[in-house]
Design an enzyme around this catalytic site. Structure first.
Site, PDB file in Angstrom:
ATOM      1  N   VAL A   1      -5.112  -1.167  -4.778  1.00 39.73           N
ATOM      2  CA  VAL A   1      -6.527  -1.334  -4.298  1.00 39.73           C
ATOM      3  C   VAL A   1      -6.139  -2.223  -3.197  1.00 39.73           C
ATOM      4  CG1 VAL A   1      -6.493  -3.480  -5.781  1.00 39.73           C
ATOM      5  CG2 VAL A   1      -8.778  -2.424  -4.689  1.00 39.73           C
ATOM      6  N   GLU A   2      -6.917  -1.912  -1.946  1.00 36.54           N
ATOM      7  CA  GLU A   2      -6.747  -2.804  -0.629  1.00 36.54           C
ATOM      8  C   GLU A   2      -7.126  -4.356  -1.397  1.00 36.54           C
ATOM      9  OE1 GLU A   2      -8.268  -1.963   3.653  1.00 36.54           O
ATOM     10  OE2 GLU A   2      -9.589  -3.151   2.145  1.00 36.54           O
ATOM     11  N   SER A   3      -6.364  -5.222  -0.654  1.00 35.63           N
ATOM     12  CA  SER A   3      -6.285  -6.774  -1.158  1.00 35.63           C
ATOM     13  C   SER A   3      -7.683  -7.292  -0.622  1.00 35.63           C
ATOM     14  CB  SER A   3      -5.235  -7.451  -0.646  1.00 35.63           C
ATOM     15  OG  SER A   3      -5.032  -7.298   0.757  1.00 35.63           O
ATOM     16  N   LYS A   4      -8.186  -7.104   0.526  1.00 31.06           N
ATOM     17  CA  LYS A   4      -9.256  -7.686   1.137  1.00 31.06           C
ATOM     18  C   LYS A   4     -10.552  -7.032   0.435  1.00 31.06           C
ATOM     19  CE  LYS A   4     -11.457  -8.874   5.650  1.00 31.06           C
ATOM     20  NZ  LYS A   4     -11.444  -8.808   6.988  1.00 31.06           N
TER      21      LYS A   4
ATOM     22  N   CYS B   1       2.476  -7.323   7.034  1.00 28.19           N
ATOM     23  CA  CYS B   1       1.073  -6.520   6.525  1.00 28.19           C
ATOM     24  C   CYS B   1       1.225  -5.405   7.648  1.00 28.19           C
ATOM     25  CB  CYS B   1       0.023  -7.372   6.483  1.00 28.19           C
ATOM     26  SG  CYS B   1      -1.612  -5.879   6.144  1.00 28.19           S
TER      27      CYS B   1
ATOM     28  N   ASP C   1       4.044 -11.890   5.204  1.00 29.61           N
ATOM     29  CA  ASP C   1       3.842 -11.830   3.858  1.00 29.61           C
ATOM     30  C   ASP C   1       5.042 -12.728   3.436  1.00 29.61           C
ATOM     31  OD1 ASP C   1       1.225 -10.689   3.425  1.00 29.61           O
ATOM     32  OD2 ASP C   1       2.295  -8.590   3.601  1.00 29.61           O
TER      33      ASP C   1
ATOM     34  N   HIS D   1       3.146  -4.996  -0.306  1.00 30.31           N
ATOM     35  CA  HIS D   1       4.097  -5.716  -1.185  1.00 30.31           C
ATOM     36  C   HIS D   1       4.689  -4.895  -2.198  1.00 30.31           C
ATOM     37  CE1 HIS D   1       0.744  -8.537  -0.058  1.00 30.31           C
ATOM     38  NE2 HIS D   1       1.631  -9.810  -0.237  1.00 30.31           N
ATOM     39  N   GLU D   2       3.983  -3.631  -2.750  1.00 31.44           N
ATOM     40  CA  GLU D   2       4.526  -3.047  -3.669  1.00 31.44           C
ATOM     41  C   GLU D   2       5.484  -2.073  -2.984  1.00 31.44           C
ATOM     42  OE1 GLU D   2      -0.115  -3.501  -4.458  1.00 31.44           O
ATOM     43  OE2 GLU D   2       1.172  -3.457  -2.917  1.00 31.44           O
TER      44      GLU D   2
ATOM     45  N   ARG E   1      -3.160 -15.084  -0.782  1.00 32.87           N
ATOM     46  CA  ARG E   1      -3.803 -15.049   0.619  1.00 32.87           C
ATOM     47  C   ARG E   1      -5.450 -14.663  -0.106  1.00 32.87           C
ATOM     48  NH1 ARG E   1      -2.033 -10.596   4.875  1.00 32.87           N
ATOM     49  NH2 ARG E   1      -0.419 -12.201   5.172  1.00 32.87           N
ATOM     50  N   GLY E   2      -6.358 -15.361   0.672  1.00 32.73           N
ATOM     51  CA  GLY E   2      -7.661 -15.310   0.263  1.00 32.73           C
ATOM     52  C   GLY E   2      -7.922 -15.251  -1.413  1.00 32.73           C
TER      53      GLY E   2
END
Length: 288
Positions: A80-83, A194, A201, A234-235, A263-264
Site C-alpha cells: 500500500v502506498e504510504s501516503k 523515496c 529514508d 523500503h520493501e 514519516r506521517g
C-alpha cells in the site's frame, strides 16, 4: 493519478469522512523486477507497519487514540502506498465505532482488499507493555565503526553495489570455509531515497546469517552505505539486500530486516527470511 498514486502530488486534501478508496496499491513486481532475482524467494517474510496517529470516535463522539500494527505478508502481490494509508487512517478520525474490535475488523478488511492478501491488524493502548512497541535494541554487533581504521574514502554511489562485499576479502584466519557459522550484526546507517518524492529514508538494518563464507564487516558496511543515493521503497531495499547476500554468501539461513524512521506518523519495517521459522517478533527502535 500516476502509478505512485498521491504520493507525488503537491496539494493534498485530507478527508473527514470514511473513505477506503483512498488506499492505493503498488505492485511488488515494480521493485522485484529491478532486483532480477527469483521472486518466490522474496515472498517469505512480513512488512510490519506501525501507526502512532490512530484515532476514531466512540458512540459518545469522544476521540479515541491508539497505536496500531499492520502485518502485511511478503507474498502479497501489492503493497500500500504510504501516503494513501495515512489519508485513509485520517478518514476514520470522525467515524463512530462501537468497539476497538470493530475498528480492527474494518481496517483489516480494507487493507486486505488493497494488497490482495490477508492483513493482520492490531490496536494497542498507549500504555500496553505487551505491544512490542516499547523501545528495544537490535541483536548482535553494530558494524558502524568497521571502517574506523581504514584510510580509504567511501565513495558515494548512485546504485547499490554488491561487488563491495568482495573487496579485500582474504586473510580471515581462524574462520574455516567448511563449516557453517552464524553471524548477527546491524547498522544504523541505512539510507535510501523515496523513488517518488526523493525524500531521504533512514533506517536500521539487521542481519542474521549462517554461511560457510567469511563476513567482512568493513565490506558489509561499504555495501550498506552504497544505498545512500538509491531510489527504492523500503520493501524493495530490504529485498535487494536479501537477494545480494543470498547470492554472495550462499547462506543456509538468512534473516534481513529493517526498522525505518517514521514519516506521517507511520513507520515501515520489512523483514525477509529464508524460512518462516526464522521470522522474529516485531519491535521498535529508539529512532521510531
Amino acid at each position: 493519478m500516476s502509478i505512485h498514486g498521491i504520493l507525488g502530488e503537491q496539494t493534498t486534501t485530507y478527508p473527514t469522512q470514511y473513505n477506503p478508496e483512498m488506499l492505493y496499491p503498488i505492485a511488488r513486481s515494480v521493485g522485484r523486477d529491478a532486483i532480477n532475482w527469483q521472486d518466490d524467494k522474496l515472498n517469505v517474510g512480513v512488512d510490519w507497519w506501525h501507526s502512532f496517529e490512530m484515532s476514531w470516535l466512540n458512540p459518545q463522539g469522544i476521540s479515541q487514540v491508539a497505536m496500531a500494527r499492520f502485518s502485511i505478508p511478503a507474498s502479497s502481490p501489492f503493497i500500500v502506498e504510504s501516503k494513501s494509508l495515512k489519508l485513509y487512517l485520517n478518514s476514520i478520525n470522525f467515524t463512530e465505532f462501537n468497539s476497538w474490535q470493530e475498528v480492527e475488523t474494518l481496517i483489516a478488511k480494507d487493507l486486505s482488499k488493497c494488497v490482495q492478501a490477508d492483513v493482520q491488524v492490531e490496536l494497542f493502548e498507549l500504555n500496553d507493555n505487551d505491544s512490542g512497541l516499547l523501545i528495544t535494541q537490535p541483536d548482535g554487533v553494530c558494524i558502524d565503526n568497521a571502517l574506523a581504521d581504514s584510510t580509504d574514502k567511501v565513495a558515494l554511489t548512485v546504485h547499490p553495489d554488491a561487488s563491495l562485499l568482495g573487496i579485500n576479502d582474504s586473510g580471515h584466519a581462524g574462520i574455516t570455509k567448511n563449516e557453517d557459522q552464524s553471524f548477527t550484526f546491524y547498522s544504523n546507517l541505512l539510507r535510501s531515497n523515496c523513488p517518488v518524492t526523493n525524500q531521504p529514508d533512514w533506517g536500521t538494518l539487521a542481519v542474521t546469517i549462517t554461511t560457510t563464507q567469511m563476513i567482512n564487516q568493513a565490506n558489509m558496511l561499504r555495501y550498506i552505505l552504497s544505498f545512500r543515493q538509491h531510489n527504492g521503497f523500503h520493501e524493495q531495499c530490504v529485498e535487494q539486500i536479501f537477494a545480494d547476500l543470498s547470492q554472495y554468501y550462499q547462506p543456509s539461513s538468512l534473516m534481513v530486516r529493517a526498522w525505518y524512521t517514521r514519516r506521517g506518523g507511520i513507520d515501515i519495517n520489512p523483514c525477509r527470511v529464508s524460512e518462516l521459522s526464522l521470522l522474529p517478533q516485531p519491535s521498535r527502535l529508539i529512532r521510531q
